[in-house]
Design a protein around this motif. Structure first.
Motif, mmCIF file in Angstrom:
data_model
loop_
_atom_site.group_PDB
_atom_site.id
_atom_site.type_symbol
_atom_site.label_atom_id
_atom_site.label_comp_id
_atom_site.label_asym_id
_atom_site.label_seq_id
_atom_site.Cartn_x
_atom_site.Cartn_y
_atom_site.Cartn_z
ATOM 1 N N UNK A 103 -2.257 -0.218 -15.466
ATOM 2 C CA UNK A 103 -0.948 -0.711 -15.018
ATOM 3 C C UNK A 103 -1.060 -2.015 -14.232
ATOM 4 N N UNK A 104 -0.036 -2.826 -14.360
ATOM 5 C CA UNK A 104 0.022 -4.089 -13.609
ATOM 6 C C UNK A 104 0.322 -3.792 -12.150
ATOM 7 N N UNK A 105 -0.241 -4.584 -11.249
ATOM 8 C CA UNK A 105 0.095 -4.405 -9.831
ATOM 9 C C UNK A 105 1.541 -4.821 -9.568
ATOM 10 N N UNK A 106 2.124 -4.289 -8.522
ATOM 11 C CA UNK A 106 3.466 -4.701 -8.083
ATOM 12 C C UNK A 106 3.279 -5.840 -7.094
ATOM 13 N N UNK A 107 4.157 -6.814 -7.176
ATOM 14 C CA UNK A 107 4.062 -7.966 -6.285
ATOM 15 C C UNK A 107 5.354 -8.087 -5.490
ATOM 16 N N UNK A 108 5.200 -8.419 -4.220
ATOM 17 C CA UNK A 108 6.333 -8.627 -3.319
ATOM 18 C C UNK A 108 6.135 -9.985 -2.665
ATOM 19 N N UNK A 109 7.223 -10.656 -2.406
ATOM 20 C CA UNK A 109 7.166 -11.996 -1.834
ATOM 21 C C UNK A 109 7.971 -12.018 -0.537
ATOM 22 N N UNK A 110 7.327 -12.480 0.511
ATOM 23 C CA UNK A 110 8.017 -12.637 1.795
ATOM 24 C C UNK A 110 7.706 -14.036 2.302
ATOM 25 N N UNK A 111 8.698 -14.909 2.168
ATOM 26 C CA UNK A 111 8.488 -16.308 2.541
ATOM 27 C C UNK A 111 7.477 -16.940 1.601
ATOM 28 N N UNK A 112 6.390 -17.447 2.157
ATOM 29 C CA UNK A 112 5.330 -18.064 1.354
ATOM 30 C C UNK A 112 4.145 -17.123 1.173
ATOM 31 N N UNK A 113 4.329 -15.848 1.473
ATOM 32 C CA UNK A 113 3.234 -14.872 1.437
ATOM 33 C C UNK A 113 3.496 -13.829 0.349
ATOM 34 N N UNK A 114 2.500 -13.652 -0.499
ATOM 35 C CA UNK A 114 2.575 -12.626 -1.531
ATOM 36 C C UNK A 114 1.858 -11.368 -1.043
ATOM 37 N N UNK A 115 2.420 -10.230 -1.424
ATOM 38 C CA UNK A 115 1.793 -8.938 -1.156
ATOM 39 C C UNK A 115 1.642 -8.245 -2.501
ATOM 40 N N UNK A 116 0.415 -7.930 -2.875
ATOM 41 C CA UNK A 116 0.135 -7.317 -4.169
ATOM 42 C C UNK A 116 -0.317 -5.892 -3.920
ATOM 43 N N UNK A 117 0.429 -4.950 -4.486
ATOM 44 C CA UNK A 117 0.099 -3.536 -4.365
ATOM 45 C C UNK A 117 -0.667 -3.120 -5.619
ATOM 46 N N UNK A 118 -1.974 -2.996 -5.481
ATOM 47 C CA UNK A 118 -2.818 -2.581 -6.598
ATOM 48 C C UNK A 118 -2.691 -1.075 -6.793
ATOM 49 N N UNK A 119 -2.542 -0.610 -8.027
ATOM 50 C CA UNK A 119 -2.523 0.841 -8.260
ATOM 51 C C UNK A 119 -3.862 1.470 -7.871
ATOM 52 N N UNK A 120 -3.847 2.752 -7.586
ATOM 53 C CA UNK A 120 -5.069 3.466 -7.209
ATOM 54 C C UNK A 120 -6.136 3.378 -8.289
ATOM 55 N N UNK A 121 -5.741 3.195 -9.539
ATOM 56 C CA UNK A 121 -6.698 3.101 -10.645
ATOM 57 C C UNK A 121 -7.668 1.937 -10.446
ATOM 58 N N UNK A 122 -7.279 0.924 -9.698
ATOM 59 C CA UNK A 122 -8.149 -0.232 -9.493
ATOM 60 C C UNK A 122 -9.356 0.116 -8.620
ATOM 61 N N UNK A 123 -9.262 1.164 -7.821
ATOM 62 C CA UNK A 123 -10.408 1.605 -7.024
ATOM 63 C C UNK A 123 -11.483 2.235 -7.903
ATOM 64 N N UNK A 124 -11.096 2.736 -9.074
ATOM 65 C CA UNK A 124 -12.035 3.436 -9.958
ATOM 66 C C UNK A 124 -12.593 2.541 -11.066
ATOM 67 N N UNK A 125 -12.422 1.237 -10.975
ATOM 68 C CA UNK A 125 -12.898 0.340 -12.024
ATOM 69 C C UNK A 125 -14.412 0.184 -12.025
ATOM 70 N N UNK A 126 -15.054 0.409 -10.915
ATOM 71 C CA UNK A 126 -16.507 0.343 -10.774
ATOM 72 C C UNK A 126 -17.077 -0.988 -11.268
#
Length: 180
Positions: A103-126
């Motif tokens: 799955x694609x990460x979710x992205x949020x924008x606050x001003x000039x700062x991006x916040x990327x919420x990586x799914x838990x699956x990204x921890x298991x990529x090894x």
């Protein structure tokens, strides 16, 4: 003989009539709401630059793509760019950064700062250190290509210290990923 229209009798009759009216209103079935009219939003194509990796996982490989968005605001364009990023490259010589179907990460924008919420699956990529760095740098460069100052990474909606061996406590900037 007592009076028929005494104050008590008149008030009681009015209350009885009000109670009967309220009872009828409560027992009536509610009106069926009308379905909202279907409004098709027009999608527009927007050019974005999405970054992938080369076969040796050493160099960032940019690719121009057209994404379809309903609203042409930075948040919608950024999310569409990350959706395309997760699907992988179309040009030969570039490798996808995440496995197909991830799955694609979710992205949020606050001003000039991006916040990327990586799914838990990204921890298991090894991935090794270079793969983890390429994952974060391709995301960072894709988001900061047009605008923004930095990218903060979350995993599963939570702040985490690391992704594998890489430090996530500080936001990533263009300079952090300039040489890769």
């Amino acid at each position: 003989m007592r009076r028929l229209f005494s104050l008590f009798n008149v008030v009681s009759a009015a209350l009885l009539a009000a109670a009967a009216f309220a009872y009828q209103e409560v027992q009536r079935p509610p009106e069926t709401p009308r379905a909202p009219a279907l409004e098709l939003a027009e999608r527009r194509g927007v050019q974005v630059r999405v970054y992938f990796t080369d076969a040796q996982v050493q160099t960032l490989k940019p690719e121009s793509r057209t994404v379809q968005v309903v609203q042409e605001n930075p948040s919608a364009v950024s999310q569409a760019a990350l959706n395309v990023w997760a699907q992988g490259p179309t040009a030969s010589g570039s490798l996808p950064v995440v496995p197909k179907g991830t799955p694609a990460p979710r992205v949020y924008l606050r001003g000039a700062h991006y916040y990327v919420n990586l799914p838990d699956a990204y921890l298991r990529l090894k991935y090794g250190t270079s793969g983890e760095r390429m994952l974060l740098c391709t995301l960072t460069r894709t988001l900061l290509e047009a605008r923004g100052q930095d990218v903060t990474f979350l995993v599963g909606g939570q702040n985490v210290d690391t992704l594998g061996r890489l430090d996530l406590r500080e936001p990533y900037t263009r300079q952090d990923c300039a040489d890769g």
